[in-house]
Design a protein around this motif. Structure first.
Motif, PDB file in Angstrom:
ATOM      1  N   UNK A  30      17.077 -14.720  -2.647  1.00  0.00           N
ATOM      2  CA  UNK A  30      16.210 -13.474  -2.482  1.00  0.00           C
ATOM      3  C   UNK A  30      16.038 -12.141  -3.620  1.00  0.00           C
ATOM      4  N   UNK A  31      14.411 -12.809  -4.334  1.00  0.00           N
ATOM      5  CA  UNK A  31      14.291 -12.024  -5.678  1.00  0.00           C
ATOM      6  C   UNK A  31      13.453 -11.298  -5.077  1.00  0.00           C
ATOM      7  N   UNK A  32      12.851 -10.177  -6.280  1.00  0.00           N
ATOM      8  CA  UNK A  32      11.374  -9.113  -5.855  1.00  0.00           C
ATOM      9  C   UNK A  32      11.217  -9.733  -5.687  1.00  0.00           C
ATOM     10  N   UNK A  33      10.225  -9.605  -4.004  1.00  0.00           N
ATOM     11  CA  UNK A  33       8.749 -10.526  -4.074  1.00  0.00           C
ATOM     12  C   UNK A  33       7.665 -10.346  -4.547  1.00  0.00           C
ATOM     13  N   UNK A  34       6.405 -11.033  -4.256  1.00  0.00           N
ATOM     14  CA  UNK A  34       5.120 -10.703  -5.071  1.00  0.00           C
ATOM     15  C   UNK A  34       4.730  -9.539  -4.997  1.00  0.00           C
ATOM     16  N   UNK A  35       4.221  -8.991  -5.424  1.00  0.00           N
ATOM     17  CA  UNK A  35       3.556  -7.741  -5.461  1.00  0.00           C
ATOM     18  C   UNK A  35       2.728  -7.746  -4.458  1.00  0.00           C
ATOM     19  N   UNK A  36       1.839  -8.921  -4.638  1.00  0.00           N
ATOM     20  CA  UNK A  36       0.356  -8.873  -3.612  1.00  0.00           C
ATOM     21  C   UNK A  36       0.937  -8.619  -2.307  1.00  0.00           C
ATOM     22  N   UNK A  37       2.385  -9.819  -2.034  1.00  0.00           N
ATOM     23  CA  UNK A  37       2.946  -9.822  -0.688  1.00  0.00           C
ATOM     24  C   UNK A  37       3.632  -8.347  -0.410  1.00  0.00           C
ATOM     25  N   UNK A  38       4.335  -7.784  -1.101  1.00  0.00           N
ATOM     26  CA  UNK A  38       5.601  -6.241  -0.788  1.00  0.00           C
ATOM     27  C   UNK A  38       3.985  -5.816  -0.856  1.00  0.00           C
ATOM     28  N   UNK A  39       3.210  -5.305  -1.340  1.00  0.00           N
ATOM     29  CA  UNK A  39       1.998  -3.910  -0.695  1.00  0.00           C
ATOM     30  C   UNK A  39       1.388  -4.543  -0.167  1.00  0.00           C
ATOM     31  N   UNK A  40       0.863  -5.641   0.514  1.00  0.00           N
ATOM     32  CA  UNK A  40       0.587  -5.395   1.401  1.00  0.00           C
ATOM     33  C   UNK A  40       0.815  -5.355   3.045  1.00  0.00           C
ATOM     34  N   UNK A  41       2.338  -5.529   2.913  1.00  0.00           N
ATOM     35  CA  UNK A  41       3.548  -5.098   4.100  1.00  0.00           C
ATOM     36  C   UNK A  41       3.192  -3.593   3.909  1.00  0.00           C
ATOM     37  N   UNK A  42       3.561  -3.026   2.639  1.00  0.00           N
ATOM     38  CA  UNK A  42       4.382  -1.661   2.253  1.00  0.00           C
ATOM     39  C   UNK A  42       3.539  -0.770   2.790  1.00  0.00           C
ATOM     40  N   UNK A  43       1.796  -0.936   2.454  1.00  0.00           N
ATOM     41  CA  UNK A  43       0.675  -0.402   2.643  1.00  0.00           C
ATOM     42  C   UNK A  43       0.341   0.087   4.629  1.00  0.00           C
ATOM     43  N   UNK A  44       1.336  -0.788   5.391  1.00  0.00           N
ATOM     44  CA  UNK A  44       1.118  -0.016   6.251  1.00  0.00           C
ATOM     45  C   UNK A  44       1.854   0.834   7.119  1.00  0.00           C
ATOM     46  N   UNK A  45       2.585   1.206   5.948  1.00  0.00           N
ATOM     47  CA  UNK A  45       3.489   3.071   5.813  1.00  0.00           C
ATOM     48  C   UNK A  45       2.943   3.702   5.496  1.00  0.00           C
ATOM     49  N   UNK A  46       2.531   3.519   4.155  1.00  0.00           N
ATOM     50  CA  UNK A  46       2.120   4.243   2.959  1.00  0.00           C
ATOM     51  C   UNK A  46       0.643   4.295   3.906  1.00  0.00           C
TER      52      UNK A  46
END
Length: 323
Positions: free
Chosen positions: A169-185
């Protein structure tokens, strides 16, 4: 009623692999989920184990409504054993693992079910604990599934690794991580900043945002920049930093060294104040990075280090590279 547990969106390739193993009835008795911290390995393991416990799983996901799901959510399911360091401890005790042979040797509470074990972080086992687990891995009961989570699989015994199906389980692709993180930020630009500061690890980025710890990293940068500019001494900075959490400091230090290495390779910008260190040869940065990794591993294993001396040594060795 409990909630259904699902893997994170960026873990779909690993989830599809597990689903295929289940559908083909080839799920092994031991799995090792490895990769950087704060990328969601624990959530993935919880989702998989919840699906295995569930009485009415839907496409291998737990329903969140049955008796088994309710027992699991309350932490009282008799077919699930979770092993992690006790509160205030850094290591998993050998007694915690020795009970597994008895646990896995018993029949499952639910007819046709499995006995499930989750061990994390697996590198928190010392040699005695690891050998105790090895006995269970060598002679597993037919209805047992053991899942190990590790941020540093190289620290595990080779015999343990060889008996597990390993999934990375490596560092996820930036686009996928950003899409999820924007729900919080909420803000795209801020999400990018905090994700970059967290080294691409989305869970660390969310925690950093919620705890407002981005400012802490900026303060570290400013302190180091002050020493580089000659307005503060190494000993003064070590005095300021000795009261903090060593792992927090080391995580920031490692992130900045990685950024410096990337700058040498791709020209990516470095954090403010780190321009003073661009002249340090890349090979020296790599060597210092390896030493910092070893230091972090010692702390994670529970080594009792003098924080003041640790910080002084780290800073003195780093500034010596500028000469």
């Amino acid at each position: 009623m409990s909630d259904a547990v699902m893997a994170y969106p960026w873990q779909m390739p690993q989830w599809q692999q597990v689903c295929q193993l289940l559908e083909e009835q080839r799920l092994p008795h031991a799995l090792l989920f490895s990769g950087p911290a704060d990328t969601g390995k624990k959530r993935f393991a919880d989702a998989m184990l919840a699906g295995l416990l569930c009485e009415q799983p839907r496409q291998h996901l737990c329903c969140g409504e049955c008796k088994s799901c309710n027992l699991r959510s309350q932490g009282s399911h008799p077919d699930l054993k979770v092993i992690c360091p006790h509160e205030g401890k850094r290591q998993i005790g050998v007694d915690q693992v020795r009970v597994l042979q008895q646990f896995t040797g018993q029949s499952a509470f639910r007819e046709g079910g499995k006995k499930l074990v989750l061990v994390y972080p697996a590198e928190a086992m010392n040699a005695f604990t690891a050998n105790a687990l090895l006995k269970t891995l060598e002679e597993p009961a037919g209805d047992t599934v053991i899942v190990l989570l590790s941020h540093a699989p190289s620290q595990l015994l080779p015999t343990i690794r060889s008996r597990c199906l390993q999934m990375n389980f490596g560092i996820p692709p930036e686009a996928a991580a950003l899409s999820w993180l924007k729900n919080y930020v909420g803000d795209d630009a801020q999400a990018r900043v905090v994700l970059a500061e967290a080294g691409g690890r989305p869970l660390a980025a969310r925690a950093m945002f919620e705890n407002d710890s981005l400012n802490e990293s900026l303060q570290f940068d400013q302190g180091l920049s002050a020493v580089a500019a000659g307005s503060k001494s190494v000993l003064q900075l070590a005095e300021e930093w000795q009261g903090g959490e060593p792992l927090t400091l080391l995580e920031w230090w490692l992130r900045r060294l990685v950024a410096l290495i990337r700058h040498h390779n791709t020209g990516e910008p470095v954090a403010e104040g780190w321009q003073a260190f661009l002249g340090i040869p890349p090979v020296a940065v790599f060597e210092h990075y390896d030493e910092a990794l070893q230091l972090r591993a010692k702390i994670q294993r529970g080594a009792n280090l003098n924080k003041r001396l640790m910080v002084e040594k780290l800073l003195l060795e780093w500034f010596a590279l500028r000469r």
